[in-house]
Write a protein that holds these residues in place. Structure first.
Motif, mmCIF file in Angstrom:
data_model
loop_
_atom_site.group_PDB
_atom_site.id
_atom_site.type_symbol
_atom_site.label_atom_id
_atom_site.label_comp_id
_atom_site.label_asym_id
_atom_site.label_seq_id
_atom_site.Cartn_x
_atom_site.Cartn_y
_atom_site.Cartn_z
ATOM 1 N N ILE A 12 0.924 -1.082 -0.180
ATOM 2 C CA ILE A 12 0.055 -0.032 0.072
ATOM 3 C C ILE A 12 0.741 1.135 0.093
ATOM 4 C CG2 ILE A 12 -2.003 -1.316 1.099
ATOM 5 C CD1 ILE A 12 -1.175 0.581 3.663
ATOM 6 N N PHE A 13 0.484 2.433 -0.418
ATOM 7 C CA PHE A 13 1.048 3.629 -0.662
ATOM 8 C C PHE A 13 0.051 4.547 0.250
ATOM 9 C CE2 PHE A 13 2.618 1.612 -4.347
ATOM 10 C CZ PHE A 13 3.998 2.120 -4.311
ATOM 11 N N VAL A 14 0.524 5.090 1.505
ATOM 12 C CA VAL A 14 -0.195 6.013 2.001
ATOM 13 C C VAL A 14 0.327 7.565 2.030
ATOM 14 C CG1 VAL A 14 -1.097 6.565 4.458
ATOM 15 C CG2 VAL A 14 -0.719 4.218 3.748
ATOM 16 N N MET A 15 -0.505 8.441 1.517
ATOM 17 C CA MET A 15 -0.172 9.671 1.314
ATOM 18 C C MET A 15 -0.563 10.479 2.645
ATOM 19 S SD MET A 15 -0.828 10.697 -2.985
ATOM 20 C CE MET A 15 -2.430 10.633 -2.710
ATOM 21 N N VAL A 16 0.209 11.217 3.247
ATOM 22 C CA VAL A 16 0.152 11.858 4.480
ATOM 23 C C VAL A 16 0.074 13.338 4.359
ATOM 24 C CG1 VAL A 16 0.786 12.068 6.834
ATOM 25 C CG2 VAL A 16 1.397 10.040 5.639
ATOM 26 N N GLU A 28 7.934 -0.695 11.439
ATOM 27 C CA GLU A 28 8.313 -1.669 10.637
ATOM 28 C C GLU A 28 7.827 -2.167 9.163
ATOM 29 O OE1 GLU A 28 8.329 -6.686 11.352
ATOM 30 O OE2 GLU A 28 7.933 -5.539 12.768
ATOM 31 N N GLN A 29 6.558 -1.814 9.099
ATOM 32 C CA GLN A 29 6.050 -2.276 7.945
ATOM 33 C C GLN A 29 6.421 -1.103 6.724
ATOM 34 O OE1 GLN A 29 4.713 -2.379 10.756
ATOM 35 N NE2 GLN A 29 3.585 -4.046 11.022
ATOM 36 N N VAL A 30 6.867 0.052 7.221
ATOM 37 C CA VAL A 30 7.039 1.089 6.423
ATOM 38 C C VAL A 30 8.296 0.947 5.602
ATOM 39 C CG1 VAL A 30 7.378 3.598 5.978
ATOM 40 C CG2 VAL A 30 5.558 2.811 7.525
ATOM 41 N N SER A 31 8.566 0.573 4.364
ATOM 42 C CA SER A 31 9.882 0.625 3.676
ATOM 43 C C SER A 31 10.440 1.737 3.185
ATOM 44 C CB SER A 31 9.642 -0.726 2.242
ATOM 45 O OG SER A 31 8.934 -0.035 1.567
ATOM 46 N N GLU A 32 9.502 2.759 2.883
ATOM 47 C CA GLU A 32 10.204 3.910 2.006
ATOM 48 C C GLU A 32 9.181 5.305 2.507
ATOM 49 O OE1 GLU A 32 10.739 3.831 -2.041
ATOM 50 O OE2 GLU A 32 11.001 1.746 -1.879
ATOM 51 N N VAL A 33 9.871 6.295 2.751
ATOM 52 C CA VAL A 33 9.094 7.501 2.985
ATOM 53 C C VAL A 33 9.593 8.807 1.999
ATOM 54 C CG1 VAL A 33 8.524 9.324 4.609
ATOM 55 C CG2 VAL A 33 8.879 6.800 5.464
ATOM 56 N N HIS A 34 8.829 9.327 1.375
ATOM 57 C CA HIS A 34 9.231 10.131 0.446
ATOM 58 C C HIS A 34 8.483 11.577 0.674
ATOM 59 C CE1 HIS A 34 11.202 7.469 -2.369
ATOM 60 N NE2 HIS A 34 10.425 6.610 -1.915
ATOM 61 N N GLN A 63 -1.085 18.131 -2.755
ATOM 62 C CA GLN A 63 -1.966 18.096 -1.661
ATOM 63 C C GLN A 63 -1.407 17.341 -0.414
ATOM 64 O OE1 GLN A 63 -5.680 16.737 -2.946
ATOM 65 N NE2 GLN A 63 -6.291 18.720 -4.067
ATOM 66 N N TYR A 64 -0.556 16.538 -0.660
ATOM 67 C CA TYR A 64 0.097 15.700 0.588
ATOM 68 C C TYR A 64 1.434 16.180 0.654
ATOM 69 C CZ TYR A 64 -4.644 13.598 0.902
ATOM 70 O OH TYR A 64 -5.982 13.356 1.126
ATOM 71 N N ASP A 65 1.866 15.600 1.961
ATOM 72 C CA ASP A 65 3.498 16.137 2.098
ATOM 73 C C ASP A 65 4.374 14.852 2.017
ATOM 74 O OD1 ASP A 65 2.849 18.813 3.067
ATOM 75 O OD2 ASP A 65 1.819 18.039 4.576
ATOM 76 N N LEU A 66 3.967 13.786 2.345
ATOM 77 C CA LEU A 66 4.822 12.545 2.506
ATOM 78 C C LEU A 66 3.989 11.296 1.580
ATOM 79 C CD1 LEU A 66 5.557 12.619 6.066
ATOM 80 C CD2 LEU A 66 6.971 13.374 4.202
ATOM 81 N N MET A 67 4.862 10.375 1.090
ATOM 82 C CA MET A 67 4.152 9.173 0.600
ATOM 83 C C MET A 67 4.930 8.109 1.436
ATOM 84 S SD MET A 67 3.564 7.554 -2.985
ATOM 85 C CE MET A 67 2.299 8.676 -3.557
ATOM 86 N N LEU A 68 4.108 7.351 1.946
ATOM 87 C CA LEU A 68 4.847 6.016 2.458
ATOM 88 C C LEU A 68 4.549 4.889 1.825
ATOM 89 C CD1 LEU A 68 4.332 8.355 4.791
ATOM 90 C CD2 LEU A 68 3.801 6.547 6.526
ATOM 91 N N LYS A 69 5.622 4.150 1.640
ATOM 92 C CA LYS A 69 5.307 2.770 0.786
ATOM 93 C C LYS A 69 5.451 1.509 1.992
ATOM 94 C CE LYS A 69 7.254 -0.399 -2.795
ATOM 95 N NZ LYS A 69 8.061 -0.307 -3.880
ATOM 96 N N CYS A 70 4.216 0.805 2.073
ATOM 97 C CA CYS A 70 4.279 -0.378 3.199
ATOM 98 C C CYS A 70 3.912 -1.580 2.735
ATOM 99 C CB CYS A 70 3.065 0.313 4.153
ATOM 100 S SG CYS A 70 2.965 1.971 4.641
ATOM 101 N N TYR A 71 4.534 -2.486 3.076
ATOM 102 C CA TYR A 71 4.262 -3.964 2.821
ATOM 103 C C TYR A 71 3.629 -4.420 4.145
ATOM 104 C CZ TYR A 71 7.610 -3.447 -0.959
ATOM 105 O OH TYR A 71 8.128 -2.908 -2.111
ATOM 106 N N LEU A 72 2.408 -4.987 3.955
ATOM 107 C CA LEU A 72 1.943 -5.610 4.975
ATOM 108 C C LEU A 72 1.556 -7.229 4.945
ATOM 109 C CD1 LEU A 72 -1.021 -2.839 5.356
ATOM 110 C CD2 LEU A 72 1.159 -3.135 6.462
#
Length: 79
Positions: free
Chosen positions: A4-8, A26-32, A37-46
């Motif tokens: 999943i990608f979570v925009m924050v 732990e599940q967050v592999s990358e933070v960009h 409209q959003y400041d960060l994008m998180l790539k997560c593996y669940l």
């Protein structure tokens, strides 16, 4: 495994603090840092049995400085 990608969207001036906290999950592999409209994008593996909504609510939305999130579910990665 689910990706999943979570925009924050962060409170003003808190993006770097949120990013520093998010990389420790732990599940967050990358933070960009991103523009728009959003400041960060998180790539997560669940794991496959993890409830995506519950993960976002419990681990991402409760980080200090998070105002809003938008979650994208990835179906297939192409290489």
């Amino acid at each position: 495994m689910q990706t999943i990608f979570v925009m924050v969207k962060c409170e003003l001036g808190r993006s770097y603090q949120v990013a520093d906290e998010a990389v420790d999950i732990e599940q967050v592999s990358e933070v960009h840092s991103i523009s728009g409209q959003y400041d960060l994008m998180l790539k997560c593996y669940l794991d496959g049995d993890v409830d995506i909504g519950q993960f976002v609510v419990d681990h991402i939305q409760l980080l200090p400085g998070v105002k809003d999130t938008f979650t994208l579910i990835a179906f297939k990665a192409f290489s």
